[in-house]
Write an enzyme that holds these catalytic residues in place. Structure first.
Site, PDB file in Angstrom:
ATOM      1  N   HIS A   1     -20.885  -3.214  10.963  1.00 48.94           N
ATOM      2  CA  HIS A   1     -19.426  -3.259  11.077  1.00 48.94           C
ATOM      3  C   HIS A   1     -18.941  -4.613  11.579  1.00 48.94           C
ATOM      4  O   HIS A   1     -17.905  -5.116  11.141  1.00 48.94           O
ATOM      5  CB  HIS A   1     -18.945  -2.145  12.008  1.00 48.94           C
ATOM      6  CG  HIS A   1     -19.216  -0.767  11.487  1.00 48.94           C
ATOM      7  ND1 HIS A   1     -18.233   0.021  10.923  1.00 48.94           N
ATOM      8  CD2 HIS A   1     -20.356  -0.048  11.418  1.00 48.94           C
ATOM      9  CE1 HIS A   1     -18.760   1.170  10.545  1.00 48.94           C
ATOM     10  NE2 HIS A   1     -20.048   1.152  10.831  1.00 48.94           N
TER      11      HIS A   1
ATOM     12  N   ASP B   1     -11.386  -1.627  12.849  1.00 48.89           N
ATOM     13  CA  ASP B   1     -12.390  -0.870  12.111  1.00 48.89           C
ATOM     14  C   ASP B   1     -11.926   0.571  11.977  1.00 48.89           C
ATOM     15  O   ASP B   1     -11.509   1.207  12.954  1.00 48.89           O
ATOM     16  CB  ASP B   1     -13.735  -0.926  12.844  1.00 48.89           C
ATOM     17  CG  ASP B   1     -14.871  -0.373  12.002  1.00 48.89           C
ATOM     18  OD1 ASP B   1     -14.872   0.855  11.753  1.00 48.89           O
ATOM     19  OD2 ASP B   1     -15.740  -1.142  11.575  1.00 48.89           O
TER      20      ASP B   1
ATOM     21  N   THR C   1     -15.435  -0.524   6.237  1.00 52.37           N
ATOM     22  CA  THR C   1     -16.641  -1.308   5.955  1.00 52.37           C
ATOM     23  C   THR C   1     -17.611  -0.512   5.084  1.00 52.37           C
ATOM     24  O   THR C   1     -18.716  -0.972   4.809  1.00 52.37           O
ATOM     25  CB  THR C   1     -17.339  -1.721   7.263  1.00 52.37           C
ATOM     26  OG1 THR C   1     -17.702  -0.542   7.994  1.00 52.37           O
ATOM     27  CG2 THR C   1     -16.411  -2.570   8.119  1.00 52.37           C
TER      28      THR C   1
ATOM     29  N   GLU D   1     -24.662  -6.392  -1.230  1.00 53.90           N
ATOM     30  CA  GLU D   1     -25.442  -7.625  -1.338  1.00 53.90           C
ATOM     31  C   GLU D   1     -26.438  -7.542  -2.488  1.00 53.90           C
ATOM     32  O   GLU D   1     -26.665  -8.535  -3.193  1.00 53.90           O
ATOM     33  CB  GLU D   1     -26.147  -7.903  -0.005  1.00 53.90           C
ATOM     34  CG  GLU D   1     -25.176  -8.343   1.093  1.00 53.90           C
ATOM     35  CD  GLU D   1     -25.764  -8.325   2.483  1.00 53.90           C
ATOM     36  OE1 GLU D   1     -25.044  -8.626   3.436  1.00 53.90           O
ATOM     37  OE2 GLU D   1     -26.973  -7.978   2.624  1.00 53.90           O
TER      38      GLU D   1
ATOM     39  N   ASP E   1     -22.823   7.561   5.366  1.00 50.80           N
ATOM     40  CA  ASP E   1     -22.319   7.254   4.025  1.00 50.80           C
ATOM     41  C   ASP E   1     -23.420   6.907   3.037  1.00 50.80           C
ATOM     42  O   ASP E   1     -23.149   6.732   1.843  1.00 50.80           O
ATOM     43  CB  ASP E   1     -21.330   6.082   4.106  1.00 50.80           C
ATOM     44  CG  ASP E   1     -22.014   4.782   4.535  1.00 50.80           C
ATOM     45  OD1 ASP E   1     -22.852   4.834   5.450  1.00 50.80           O
ATOM     46  OD2 ASP E   1     -21.692   3.726   3.976  1.00 50.80           O
ATOM     47  N   GLN E   2     -24.653   6.790   3.497  1.00 51.21           N
ATOM     48  CA  GLN E   2     -25.721   6.277   2.638  1.00 51.21           C
ATOM     49  C   GLN E   2     -26.019   7.211   1.468  1.00 51.21           C
ATOM     50  O   GLN E   2     -26.393   6.759   0.383  1.00 51.21           O
ATOM     51  CB  GLN E   2     -26.974   6.039   3.488  1.00 51.21           C
ATOM     52  CG  GLN E   2     -26.765   4.965   4.545  1.00 51.21           C
ATOM     53  CD  GLN E   2     -27.776   5.025   5.666  1.00 51.21           C
ATOM     54  OE1 GLN E   2     -28.845   5.635   5.534  1.00 51.21           O
ATOM     55  NE2 GLN E   2     -27.450   4.408   6.797  1.00 51.21           N
TER      56      GLN E   2
END
Length: 459
Positions: free
Chosen positions: A23, A123, A145, A367, A383-384
């Site tokens: 974050h 955030d 994020t 990325e 969230d993965q």
């Protein structure tokens, strides 16, 4: 142009990140981007996992002087309870620090012309700070994020909670391709605490936010962004990929010191021959799964770079990396490279990297997408699971390691993604996504800057 920048400098943006690596990094990338566009930036931050001001001389940093309970800072704490306690502990210190900025045009060490507060960017997980900023009369933007898809599941939480889904493989209406098993979860965490946290996050955005900023781009999540805009009727700015847009050096935003020697090791390897393995800065695995990962990598025959950081194994030593299995180092000889932390962006951009075994945190996913690297996904929590489902079933740039981490399954999955036909197809699709990420324009950032610059200052 100079006059326009001078007017922007009279607008100060106050940022407040959640104090964890995944974050802090995008928040500081956004800070650098806002500053480069002519806005004055002040970062309020906790003492826990505080950023290093010396790495960001262009920004002003102000600690909020919080007092965090042990359940926030203790390794291995229940994540849902940790986030609830963090919000409670930071609410009053954040409000006081922001109120002080509203009263003072300048602080010691800051120029008086640094500008008055126009808005806060908080955030999105810091729901108490979102509410506190709004209560002080400061327009507040919630920075997501995570992915737009993940944020949609949080907004849909009341409906999902009441629906009572029981079949794990059932598709969730209006959230396809997500199944029930793909929704946000934290195994072992208190279910009521997690539900309470998600409800507070969604509620704060609906009741207090003036807009939402998401680290994503239209080329990859246009449908999800459109649905969020319709549901909230708020400005939603897709400002990513932030690490490409801001161009801030990776070492400026990391909380861990990377081992740069792994880049020299990669230089000795043929193109697309190395599997990069990293489960991020927070995710953990059990001891048995760690050993199966190790022997699966050894059995695959594929060269690999593996991040084995302190705390990777649940219940293990937090100050030192877990010991490798007996005989593992001899088995892999010069074929594997083990580091405690890697300069991930540089690693993923290296020609020797053929695929990325990832936990599918959103920063890592973005990325990898931006470098055209296919993924082997092993989501761990939060969230993965959402990101992993999109990687494998929407964008088609990855495949699952498997629900059970077993050495034979691991070796087979590694071989498929690295040298199999399926891996080659994923690599082609990943390259197309890389082109879309590279083509992401600054229009949304321009819209965000225009929005902030049009706001009346709060002091």
């Amino acid at each position: 142009m100079a006059g326009q920048e001078q007017r922007r400098r009279r607008h100060r943006v106050v940022l407040f990140p959640l104090p964890f690596q995944g974050h802090v990094t995008p928040m500081l990338q956004l800070a650098a981007l806002l500053h480069s566009r002519g806005l004055a930036v002040t970062v309020l931050h906790t003492a826990f996992n505080a950023p290093d001001p010396a790495r960001h001389p262009e920004l002003a940093f102000v600690p909020i002087h919080e007092a965090l309970p042990d359940e926030v800072t203790c390794p291995g704490a229940d994540i849902a309870r940790q986030l609830l306690a963090l919000n409670t502990a930071c609410e009053a210190p954040f409000r006081d620090a922001l109120a002080s900025l509203l009263l003072l045009r300048g602080r010691r060490g800051q120029d008086q012309d640094q500008g008055s507060v126009a808005c806060a960017v908080v955030d999105g997980q810091c729901y108490a700070a979102v509410d506190a900023a709004a209560q002080l009369g400061v327009p507040v933007l919630a920075l997501r994020t995570d992915s737009a898809a993940t944020f949609r599941t949080m907004l849909a939480f009341p409906r999902l909670r009441d629906a009572g889904y029981e079949m794990l493989d059932e598709l969730v209406p209006d959230l396809e391709p997500l199944r029930v098993r793909d929704l946000i979860r934290v195994d072992g965490s208190d279910a009521d605490a997690l539900c309470g946290f998600i409800a507070r996050v969604a509620g704060a955005v609906r009741s207090s936010a003036s807009g939402v900023v998401v680290n994503t781009f239209e080329g990859i999540e246009a449908p999800e962004l459109a649905k969020i805009r319709r549901e909230l009727s708020l400005p939603v700015f897709a400002v990513g990929p932030l690490h490409l847009m801001s161009r801030a050096p990776a070492e400026q935003t990391t909380l861990r010191a990377p081992d740069g020697g792994c880049l020299a090791w990669l230089d000795t390897r043929p193109p697309r021959s190395v599997l990069y393995v990293s489960l991020g800065s927070v995710a953990t695995v059990g001891h048995a799964a760690f050993e199966e990962m190790a022997w699966g990598l050894a059995g695959s025959g594929v060269p690999f770079l593996w991040v084995v950081r302190p705390g990777l194994v649940a219940g293990g030593e937090e100050e030192a990396p877990p010991p490798l299995p007996d005989g593992f180092s001899e088995e892999i000889k010069n074929r594997g490279k083990i580091v405690t932390w890697a300069p991930q962006r540089e690693v993923l951009a290296h020609a020797a990297i053929g695929a990325f075994w990832t936990h599918c945190g959103w920063n890592s996913t973005l990325e990898s997408v931006c470098e055209g690297v296919p993924m082997l996904v092993q989501p761990c929590f939060a969230d993965q699971t959402v990101n992993a489902r999109y990687v494998t079933h929407v964008w088609g740039v990855g495949m699952e390691v498997g629900e059970v981490i077993e050495r034979g399954i691991v070796a087979e999955a590694v071989a498929k993604v690295m040298v199999g036909e399926e891996g080659a197809r994923m690599r082609e699709r990943a390259h197309r996504l890389k082109m879309e990420a590279s083509a992401a324009t600054s229009l949304s950032i321009d819209s965000l800057i225009h929005y902030i610059s049009s706001l009346p200052t709060a002091n």
